[in-house]
Design an enzyme around this catalytic site. Structure first.
Site: not given
Length: 845
Positions: A274, A316, A582, A586, A680
């Site tokens: 689990e 860019d 941007d 684009d 856990d």
């Protein structure tokens, strides 16, 4: 506009209105509260089995065991709830980071404010590519073209002229109307810029009135979560079937049906992993948070798995590799060429050129080149003929004329026009002869070779009204201005790190090819294959383009629409592509890329919506840092899932093997509960906190088809689990020959617990010091589990519940050696492999 409208609201007034009308946001699905997390946890099969086992023990009269199981179930629930709550806090913090910003004027000062803090009466500065954050009324600026399809379904933009009466409000408007100054939240400005006054926010806006149902949308789990869910469901079904089989076999062979039911429940508890969905949720939430602390905002958590496998980064130039902080570097006039250094004095013809450029720049500039001109022109006497503080008329950039023209009032009826833009457009305005243009092109080429962006400047004086079309006026050529956008200081180092990681970096720019090559060489980018132009991307046959993009790393004069074909060519060549963008145009390339990265500062809302990641500081180094973190998250998650699988093998085997071998039961539900309490936190906290491997960014990206948890990991987990199973079972069977049953069980249980703790450290700690600060959680958990184990064995009443006894010193030494060997052997595996490889390398050399 009146002075009050130009100043906007004062901060105090804005705060009072925000308190009165509430935040500017749509209703959204509330985060999971504590009660909901507890309810979801209690529905998990593991905890239902624990409750069932506790009830069985209580009904059978064994009060101590029943109470312990109940306490264990509560502790397990508490642990899961704590980790889920931590994930929810991380997600909430991410939602805060994701809040969009708006440009507002308050108290006469322009600043950015969170869109949720906008109030009626605020002044918004809006421009092309921005999505409106509230209903507003356009009161100044240009005529806008606005896409209102989000509200009307009509794809054609509508025009929005400024209001004649900026202070009027009028009746409630409706979307889709042409020629009105009314703007609506959620709509997109596709052309123009202006000033708008907010009139409605939040649920009172047009979008809020029809979009409240958005809060009720349930988000689909990621493919990774679906895969884990199917695996848990399959193993859960197998566990329940195996539970019934063990119960029947135990009851039939030993004539103890109650014991058979308890043994079956124990096996079922031990088999259900689990932890899988919980670990995935914790890793993805905390992984996204870690990326956010490195200025990378994750909009889709599934991309975290992909990020570490990127093979090509398409970035860019402006604002990503460079600072996007333009500085005037050279002023060229017919009188001479003036290179500018810091604090350089400008006079004569150069000062006149700068004056004309300032008249062609925005009064309150946003564009970096306008800012650079205005900054340098401070202290330089602007044309004394200009009488107003604002231009009388302006023409923005247009496809047919790539220049900005502004007209100012002079003395009497005179008009002074100033133009600034692409040199070719300025030459056209000035009607220069071909020979003069050819001479100036040589100057421009020289500027470009130095990595400078070049703008031409021209001016004109006319008596009376200025023409409707600036092209009808004969302008005089004033000169050229060269701008430099310095490299970010961290860009060369980030490029070197990406290259060492086997990630190719592609620079894309709209600049001149010579400028692009100069910047590429300065950054350390591979420019040996030259530069490919956007026109070539568009015109080359697709197969030829695939060939070119394998070597070319610099692309110039690229329009946003051409990025999409570049992405498709790289993908067709088998690359995993990350693409930055941007602008509005684009968005297709960002959607097509495996990892779309939008600019957080200069990016448009459309780009951010299409992207998987948002770069909060627009820096290339943050992208490389994101790749490093993506590799770390992928590696740590894989290790955690391998450990979870491995740890269930000995638990299930030790619950079943004694039944088949005719030995007394080794594990009871309380033993499995204690193991789960260790598993856990170890897998969710210890593995997640592990830093990147030292060589994480010095090896090539993983294969595109390599799964997160495939057969190699399953095989490794089975081997690790079977080794621990063999060692612990060996301790149990050996100690049964000379020790009482309780002591043999105690030795075997101690060996199992310690071997699992050692295995966790071996799986997680691939490198680094064992006592490193990030492993504090592991040592705390280990100390707590060892102390609890010692207390269980030392307190007779508790030991009786567990049906164990403390091993004697000799048996304890056997236990420790078994745990170290069975749990720690895998830690030596990578070191041995590295040693062997190093030996081979030395032999070859």
């Amino acid at each position: 506009m009146t002075v009050e409208l130009v100043r906007g609201l004062e901060e105090g007034e804005a705060a009072a209105r925000l308190a009165a009308v509430g935040p500017n946001e749509l209703p959204r699905a509330p985060g999971r509260g504590l009660a909901r997390i507890v309810g979801e946890t209690l529905r998990e099969p593991m905890f239902l089995l624990l409750v069932g086992a506790a009830v069985l023990y209580l009904v059978l009269g064994d009060l101590g065991e029943g109470l312990f199981l109940t306490a264990g179930a509560l502790a397990s629930v508490g642990l899961v709830v704590m980790q889920e709550a931590r994930s929810e806090r991380a997600l909430s913090a991410l939602r805060d980071l994701a809040q969009p910003l708006a440009r507002v004027i308050r108290g006469g000062v322009e600043r950015q404010a969170p869109a949720r803090e906008l109030v009626p009466g605020d002044l918004l500065l809006i421009g092309e590519g921005e999505r409106l954050p509230a209903d507003a009324r356009l009161i100044g600026g240009e005529i806008l073209a606005v896409d209102e399809s989000a509200l009307t379904g009509e794809s054609a933009p509508v025009t929005k002229p400024p209001a004649d009466d900026a202070g009027a409000t009028g009746p409630d408007p409706s979307p889709g109307q042409e020629g009105t100054p009314d703007l609506f939240a959620g709509t997109l400005v596709v052309r123009g810029q202006g000033v708008a006054r907010v009139v409605r926010t939040g649920p009172r806006s047009a979008l809020g009135q029809i979009g409240a149902s958005l809060a009720e949308i349930q988000h689909e789990p990621t493919p990774l979560q679906k895969t884990a869910g199917r695996l848990v469901a399959l193993l859960g079904a197998m566990a329940l079937g195996f539970c019934a089989l063990v119960a029947v076999a135990y009851g039939w062979l030993r004539d103890d049906w109650v014991g058979g039911v308890l043994a079956g429940v124990t096996v079922a508890i031990s088999l259900i992993p689990e932890e899988f969905p919980m670990v995935l949720a914790v890793f993805l939430a905390l992984g996204a948070w870690r990326l956010a602390t490195h200025q990378v905002l994750t909009r889709r958590s599934a991309v975290i798995e992909t990020l570490g496998g990127a093979t090509v980064l398409c970035v860019d130039k402006t604002g990503t590799l460079t600072e996007n902080q333009m500085r005037v570097a050279r002023l060229w006039t017919q009188a001479g060429d003036l290179p500018l250094e810091a604090e350089h004095r400008v006079d004569g013809a150069a000062a006149a050129l700068l004056e004309r450029a300032a008249l062609a720049s925005a009064v309150r500039p946003i564009d970096p080149m306008d800012k650079a001109v205005r900054r340098l022109s401070t202290g330089v006497v602007i044309d004394t003929e200009v009488t107003d503080a604002e231009p009388e008329r302006a023409w923005p950039l247009r496809p047919e004329l790539l220049a900005v023209v502004q007209v100012w009032r002079g003395a009497g009826e005179r008009r002074i026009a100033a133009a600034k833009g692409a040199p070719e457009a300025i030459f056209k305005l000035c009607r220069l002869p071909a020979a003069e243009i050819a001479r100036l092109q040589g100057v421009i080429e020289d500027f470009a070779r130095q990595g400078l962006r070049v703008l031409g400047v021209a001016s004109a004086r006319v008596e009376g009204d200025f023409a409707e079309d600036p092209s009808a006026v004969a302008f005089g050529f004033d000169g050229l201005i060269g701008f430099i956008d310095p490299l970010r200081r961290d860009a060369p180092q980030a490029l070197a790190e990406a290259r060492a990681a086997g990630v190719a970096v592609v620079m894309i720019t709209g600049d001149h090819p010579a400028t692009a090559l100069a910047i590429a060489r300065a950054a350390g980018l591979d420019a040996s294959a030259g530069v490919l132009l956007g026109s070539e991307i568009e015109s080359l046959p697709f197969e030829a383009l695939r060939e070119r993009v394998r070597a070319v790393r610099v692309f110039a004069r690229v329009a946003p629409a051409q990025k999409l074909r570049l992405v498709e060519a790289l993908k067709a060549d088998g690359e995993v592509v990350a693409m930055t963008g941007d602008g509005v145009n684009d968005a297709p390339a960002l959607e097509a890329a495996h990892i779309g990265i939008a600019m957080g500062k200069k990016g448009t809302d459309v780009a951010r919506e299409a992207a998987d990641l948002v770069l909060l500081d627009d820096s290339f180094a943050s992208i490389v840092g994101g790749v490093r973190l993506g590799r770390r998250i992928f590696t740590n998650l894989r290790r955690a899932l391998t450990y979870i699988t491995a740890i269930h093998v000995p638990i299930a085997g030790l619950a079943l093997a004694p039944i088949l071998l005719g030995l007394p039961p080794l594990l009871f539900p309380m033993h499995v509960v204690l193991m789960e309490l260790a598993i856990d936190p170890i897998c969710a906290l210890v593995f997640e906190a592990e830093p990147s491997e030292a060589r994480a960014m010095r090896r090539p990206p993983r294969r595109r088809d390599e799964p997160l948890f495939g057969w190699p990991q399953v095989g490794l987990a089975l081997v690790q689990g079977l080794v621990v199973l063999a060692g612990v079972l060996g301790v149990y069977t050996w100690s049964r020959g000379g020790y009482p049953e309780a002591q043999a069980r105690g030795a075997a249980f101690a060996a199992l617990v310690l071997a699992n703790l050692v295995l966790a450290l071996a799986d997680a700690a691939a490198s680094g010091k064992l006592l490193a600060p990030h492993r504090r959680a592991y040592w705390i958990i280990t100390a707590a589990i060892v102390a609890l184990l010692a207390a269980i064995m030392s307190v007779p009443s508790v030991a009786a519940i567990f049906k164990i006894a403390a091993p004697d010193p000799i048996l304890m030494i056997v236990v420790l050696l078994t745990a170290l060997l069975c749990g720690g052997w895998s830690a030596a595996r990578p070191r041995l492999r590295s040693f062997v490889r190093g030996g081979r390398t030395r032999t070859i050399s």
